[in-house]
Write an enzyme that holds these catalytic residues in place. Structure first.
Site, PDB file in Angstrom:
ATOM      1  N   HIS A   1       0.853  -1.189   0.000  1.00 46.60           N
ATOM      2  CA  HIS A   1       0.000   0.000   0.000  1.00 46.60           C
ATOM      3  C   HIS A   1       0.887   1.237   0.000  1.00 46.60           C
ATOM      4  O   HIS A   1       2.101   1.149   0.196  1.00 46.60           O
ATOM      5  CB  HIS A   1      -0.946   0.002   1.205  1.00 46.60           C
ATOM      6  CG  HIS A   1      -0.260  -0.097   2.522  1.00 46.60           C
ATOM      7  ND1 HIS A   1       0.192  -1.301   3.039  1.00 46.60           N
ATOM      8  CD2 HIS A   1       0.057   0.836   3.461  1.00 46.60           C
ATOM      9  CE1 HIS A   1       0.752  -1.110   4.213  1.00 46.60           C
ATOM     10  NE2 HIS A   1       0.695   0.189   4.499  1.00 46.60           N
TER      11      HIS A   1
ATOM     12  N   HIS B   1      -0.579   0.498  12.615  1.00 49.94           N
ATOM     13  CA  HIS B   1      -0.615  -0.332  11.410  1.00 49.94           C
ATOM     14  C   HIS B   1       0.606  -1.240  11.447  1.00 49.94           C
ATOM     15  O   HIS B   1       1.269  -1.375  12.480  1.00 49.94           O
ATOM     16  CB  HIS B   1      -0.682   0.542  10.152  1.00 49.94           C
ATOM     17  CG  HIS B   1       0.366   1.592  10.076  1.00 49.94           C
ATOM     18  ND1 HIS B   1       1.608   1.365   9.542  1.00 49.94           N
ATOM     19  CD2 HIS B   1       0.373   2.897  10.483  1.00 49.94           C
ATOM     20  CE1 HIS B   1       2.335   2.474   9.598  1.00 49.94           C
ATOM     21  NE2 HIS B   1       1.605   3.420  10.173  1.00 49.94           N
TER      22      HIS B   1
END
Length: 377
Positions: A62, A301
């Site tokens: 990502h 994250h």
């Protein structure tokens, strides 16, 4: 929750390395209108910062936080690599989930993936997948790798006065979680329980079971069965072999004569004891507790979670962590997937419980790492 469709998945792909794989995934994100063409730079830069390999043959490439303005719409594309792609350190990736996220949606995706990232057997199943539905079923956690045991499957200090009531309550918990059908509950109340000692009893069954699971019920009233005291009842519903971990933990509990501790333990401690398969005492007067607030803009994250776990692992102490602002569960702080599964966002409070000779030093190191931003400043 991530809602996957067959259109999100491209099967039977091949790539010479992860750079080629990420570039192809970025192109498809762009073709679908989810991102601009420049987003690929953010994805490659993100990979340079820290590998997006998560484990069990899965990676989640990502973009960086400063390329979120290049995302037009949140979404994913998934590429299946049956021959695997070396994602660094000889970690082979069979499924790469390319994420375009406008904010922190990727935390939810990570959380959803924790079930398939923390159990054995997933990697081979992903490698052997032949259809889009195979991939969806595995990533959604519809294939059961661990038996269920959670807050909703416990009823502590229920005012039951006989074994039938205890069994009915346990069966109701299992049925409410869609683990069993009514037939299981009906048969449960007429089954003869097994006494595990010290007032703890066990009933198990495999009829009309949808998902393997365990229910735990204790009573606040005087209760007897065949002249022996009843303080708690464990009910195990089995439709596969995923409940074996519970049986192993119970065997250890009986051997160590810890039934009494189970009967007075909190829901958090019971979950930690059974789901982490810990083989030490579930309660300790020497345990230390500290709470820290997470100030990372985008929460925990993959990268900051990895830094937190890397800080904790060198210590010998048993260290558990709970997100006080998230789901009510306590997990092993040395497990990356368990920590990611807490879904920690900016401002959430993490409560750490450390028990061991170096517990104090561990909590000090955790404090320093969190204050320093967990590699994010």
């Amino acid at each position: 929750m991530l809602k996957l469709t067959n259109d999100d998945i491209t099967m039977a792909q091949a790539a010479k390395d992860k750079i080629a794989a990420i570039t192809t995934i970025a192109e498809q994100l762009n073709e679908r209108g989810l991102v601009t063409s420049e987003y690929v730079t953010g994805m490659l830069n993100r990979e340079l910062q820290n590998s997006t390999y998560l484990g069990n043959g899965i990676a989640i490439p990502h973009g960086t936080t400063d390329t979120r303005d290049l995302v037009n719409e949140t979404g994913v594309v998934i590429h299946h690599f049956p021959d695997g792609v070396n994602w660094g350190d000889n970690n082979l990736v069979y499924v790469a989930i390319g994420i375009a996220a406008k904010s922190d949606e990727h935390l939810g995706i990570l959380k959803q993936l924790t079930k398939v990232l923390s159990v054995d057997g997933v990697e081979e199943k992903l490698k052997a997948a032949t259809t889009e539905q195979d991939i969806i079923t595995l990533l959604n956690g519809d294939v059961q790798f661990e038996a269920d045991f959670n807050q909703q499957l416990m009823q502590l200090n229920f005012p039951a006065t006989d074994m039938i009531q205890m069994a009915a309550v346990a069966g109701g918990c299992l049925k409410n979680q869609d683990c069993v059908a009514q037939q299981f509950v009906a048969e449960l109340v007429v089954k003869a329980p097994t006494h595990l000692g010290n007032g703890l009893w066990l009933i198990s069954g495999d009829k009309a079971v949808n998902r393997s699971a365990m229910a735990f019920v204790t009573t606040s009233e005087h209760c007897e069965f065949n002249g022996e005291v009843v303080k708690g009842l464990i009910v195990i519903a089995a439709c596969n072999d995923t409940h074996h971990g519970f049986l192993k933990t119970l065997s250890h509990c009986i051997f160590e004569q810890q039934q009494g501790e189970l009967l007075i333990a909190s829901k958090d401690k019971l979950i930690a004891y059974f789901t982490n398969h810990e083989e030490d005492d579930i309660s300790s007067d020497s345990a230390l507790t500290e709470t820290f607030r997470i100030n990372n803009t985008h929460g925990l994250h993959a990268r900051p979670s990895a830094m937190l776990v890397a800080t904790i692992k060198p210590f010998s102490a048993n260290i558990m962590v709970k997100n006080l602002d998230g789901e009510d569960k306590t997990v092993n702080a040395k497990s990356l997937m368990k920590v990611i599964g807490l879904g920690v966002k900016y401002g959430d409070r993490l409560q750490f419980i450390a028990d061991g000779d170096d517990a104090k030093q561990a909590l000090a190191a955790i404090s320093e790492a969190i204050v320093s931003g967990l590699s994010e400043g």
